[in-house]
Design a protein around this motif. Structure first.
Motif, PDB file in Angstrom:
ATOM      1  N   ARG A   1       0.813  -1.218   0.000  1.00 35.07           N
ATOM      2  CA  ARG A   1       0.000   0.000   0.000  1.00 35.07           C
ATOM      3  C   ARG A   1       0.848   1.269   0.000  1.00 35.07           C
ATOM      4  O   ARG A   1       0.616   2.187  -0.787  1.00 35.07           O
ATOM      5  CB  ARG A   1      -0.912   0.005   1.236  1.00 35.07           C
ATOM      6  N   ARG A   2       1.852   1.326   0.872  1.00 34.27           N
ATOM      7  CA  ARG A   2       2.609   2.565   1.023  1.00 34.27           C
ATOM      8  C   ARG A   2       3.748   2.679   0.007  1.00 34.27           C
ATOM      9  O   ARG A   2       4.006   3.757  -0.518  1.00 34.27           O
ATOM     10  CB  ARG A   2       3.141   2.695   2.449  1.00 34.27           C
ATOM     11  N   LEU A   3       4.440   1.562  -0.285  1.00 34.68           N
ATOM     12  CA  LEU A   3       5.556   1.626  -1.215  1.00 34.68           C
ATOM     13  C   LEU A   3       5.132   1.393  -2.662  1.00 34.68           C
ATOM     14  O   LEU A   3       5.772   1.893  -3.581  1.00 34.68           O
ATOM     15  CB  LEU A   3       6.628   0.602  -0.826  1.00 34.68           C
ATOM     16  N   GLY A   4       4.072   0.604  -2.856  1.00 32.77           N
ATOM     17  CA  GLY A   4       3.605   0.343  -4.213  1.00 32.77           C
ATOM     18  C   GLY A   4       4.152  -0.912  -4.845  1.00 32.77           C
ATOM     19  O   GLY A   4       4.044  -1.096  -6.068  1.00 32.77           O
TER      20      GLY A   4
ATOM     21  N   GLY B   1       7.746   2.802 -11.877  1.00 31.55           N
ATOM     22  CA  GLY B   1       6.354   2.546 -12.211  1.00 31.55           C
ATOM     23  C   GLY B   1       5.424   3.556 -11.551  1.00 31.55           C
ATOM     24  O   GLY B   1       5.793   4.262 -10.611  1.00 31.55           O
ATOM     25  N   CYS B   2       4.185   3.609 -12.016  1.00 35.65           N
ATOM     26  CA  CYS B   2       3.246   4.611 -11.509  1.00 35.65           C
ATOM     27  C   CYS B   2       2.880   4.344 -10.055  1.00 35.65           C
ATOM     28  O   CYS B   2       2.635   5.289  -9.299  1.00 35.65           O
ATOM     29  CB  CYS B   2       2.001   4.651 -12.391  1.00 35.65           C
ATOM     30  N   ARG B   3       2.848   3.076  -9.626  1.00 35.15           N
ATOM     31  CA  ARG B   3       2.487   2.799  -8.239  1.00 35.15           C
ATOM     32  C   ARG B   3       3.520   3.370  -7.277  1.00 35.15           C
ATOM     33  O   ARG B   3       3.178   3.946  -6.240  1.00 35.15           O
ATOM     34  CB  ARG B   3       2.361   1.281  -8.025  1.00 35.15           C
ATOM     35  N   ALA B   4       4.796   3.215  -7.616  1.00 32.90           N
ATOM     36  CA  ALA B   4       5.855   3.714  -6.745  1.00 32.90           C
ATOM     37  C   ALA B   4       5.940   5.238  -6.781  1.00 32.90           C
ATOM     38  O   ALA B   4       6.279   5.873  -5.778  1.00 32.90           O
ATOM     39  CB  ALA B   4       7.195   3.101  -7.147  1.00 32.90           C
ATOM     40  N   GLN B   5       5.622   5.829  -7.913  1.00 35.33           N
ATOM     41  CA  GLN B   5       5.789   7.270  -8.058  1.00 35.33           C
ATOM     42  C   GLN B   5       4.538   8.062  -7.695  1.00 35.33           C
ATOM     43  O   GLN B   5       4.634   9.191  -7.188  1.00 35.33           O
ATOM     44  CB  GLN B   5       6.197   7.595  -9.499  1.00 35.33           C
ATOM     45  N   GLU B   6       3.346   7.485  -7.955  1.00 37.75           N
ATOM     46  CA  GLU B   6       2.104   8.241  -7.779  1.00 37.75           C
ATOM     47  C   GLU B   6       1.221   7.699  -6.668  1.00 37.75           C
ATOM     48  O   GLU B   6       0.222   8.324  -6.305  1.00 37.75           O
ATOM     49  CB  GLU B   6       1.329   8.249  -9.099  1.00 37.75           C
TER      50      GLU B   6
ATOM     51  N   VAL C   1      -0.831   4.176  -4.668  1.00 41.05           N
ATOM     52  CA  VAL C   1      -1.750   3.088  -4.996  1.00 41.05           C
ATOM     53  C   VAL C   1      -3.173   3.625  -4.982  1.00 41.05           C
ATOM     54  O   VAL C   1      -3.624   4.206  -3.988  1.00 41.05           O
ATOM     55  CB  VAL C   1      -1.596   1.927  -3.990  1.00 41.05           C
ATOM     56  N   ARG C   2      -3.889   3.407  -6.077  1.00 38.83           N
ATOM     57  CA  ARG C   2      -5.272   3.875  -6.194  1.00 38.83           C
ATOM     58  C   ARG C   2      -6.129   2.732  -6.736  1.00 38.83           C
ATOM     59  O   ARG C   2      -6.471   2.697  -7.915  1.00 38.83           O
ATOM     60  CB  ARG C   2      -5.361   5.092  -7.123  1.00 38.83           C
TER      61      ARG C   2
ATOM     62  N   VAL D   1      -2.305  -6.405  -4.873  1.00 39.43           N
ATOM     63  CA  VAL D   1      -2.103  -5.029  -5.316  1.00 39.43           C
ATOM     64  C   VAL D   1      -2.489  -3.988  -4.267  1.00 39.43           C
ATOM     65  O   VAL D   1      -2.190  -2.797  -4.437  1.00 39.43           O
ATOM     66  CB  VAL D   1      -2.872  -4.746  -6.622  1.00 39.43           C
ATOM     67  N   ASP D   2      -3.192  -4.392  -3.197  1.00 39.42           N
ATOM     68  CA  ASP D   2      -3.551  -3.408  -2.184  1.00 39.42           C
ATOM     69  C   ASP D   2      -3.843  -4.125  -0.872  1.00 39.42           C
ATOM     70  O   ASP D   2      -4.133  -5.333  -0.851  1.00 39.42           O
ATOM     71  CB  ASP D   2      -4.771  -2.592  -2.615  1.00 39.42           C
TER      72      ASP D   2
END
Length: 260
Positions: free
Chosen positions: A133-136, A170-175, A177-178, A243-244
């Motif tokens: 969740r926090r790191l992605g 990747g987008c999860r690490a940079q932006e 988790v949504r 993923v979450d």
């Protein structure tokens, strides 16, 4: 290890080098994983650091090591394996684990490393929350009894592990988790089997505090391991990835064909 962020303590995060500094890691490892833990030899860490691996630590104002991380080079270019991350019990819940991972990410990106992998206990909810969740990071691999029989805080149950994959660019690490969570009750490994038709999004219940359960009711902890392992392995085999993580709800979200 578990580390939930709150007010950051006054520490310096940096690479550790030289045998005197690296000799601070075995006492910390035993404080984190138990007196029967077998820490890495400081001389080995010295060689690892010299060969291009990462040994990073969080040191307080008195120069005491409060957390540390070990990252290993791998056979794949641009990939590091994170072998150890430990925070002293008295310094947990202050964000040190997450801050060390951020240090690792910056260190890796500066050297062209774009992916980091590591293993963690599939039933440690707070660890999963930090990692996913926090790191992605995401998880799509289940490793049964990966370390064999273990001692210390890991004694008494098979050493099954998730393998986390952290795509640094990747987008999860940079932006962040949504994820959209599906409605309905989560699968409970001790009660439910995998349905004949598995939807693309599946939620799975996990214990609130598996470490405490292991200490207080080992038979129940072993039952959780025996029931959840095949369930996760089958979901991963069908293309799902973790993923979450819902920390208050004590559940995981696994989605098919999730991008890293």
């Amino acid at each position: 290890m578990t580390d939930t962020a709150s007010a950051p303590p006054t520490v310096t995060l940096r690479e550790l080098s030289g045998l005197p500094e690296l000799a601070l890691t075995p006492p910390l490892a035993r404080a984190v994983w138990g007196e029967t833990d077998t820490p890495e030899d400081p001389a080995l860490l010295h060689v690892l650091h010299h060969a291009g691996g990462l040994v990073a630590g969080a040191l307080d104002a008195q120069g005491q090591l409060r957390a540390y991380l070990v990252g290993l080079p791998t056979r794949e270019a641009g990939v590091q394996h994170s072998h150890r991350l430990g925070v002293h019990p008295q310094w947990r819940r202050q964000g040190l684990g997450e801050r060390l991972k951020a240090f690792q990410r910056q260190w890796c990106v500066a050297r062209g490393i774009t992916r980091v992998t590591w293993t963690f206990d599939p039933l440690l909810l707070a660890n999963a929350h930090l990692n996913v969740r926090r790191l992605g990071a995401t998880v799509g691999t289940y490793l049964p009894d990966y370390y064999g029989e273990m001692a210390g805080i890991n004694a008494g149950v098979p050493s099954d592990r998730f393998e986390a994959v952290w795509v640094l660019d990747g987008c999860r690490a940079q932006e962040g988790v949504r994820e959209l969570w599906p409605a309905g009750e989560a699968l409970h490994p001790l009660r439910d089997g995998l349905p004949a038709t598995v939807p693309d999004a599946v939620t799975v219940r996990v214990p609130a505090d598996y470490s405490r359960l292991r200490r207080e009711d080992l038979a129940h902890a072993r039952a959780w391991r025996a029931a959840s392992g095949p369930l996760f392995a089958r979901l991963f085999a069908q293309g799902h990835r973790l993923v979450d993580v819902d920390l208050p709800g004590q559940r995981y979200l696994l989605r098919r064909s999730a991008a890293g």
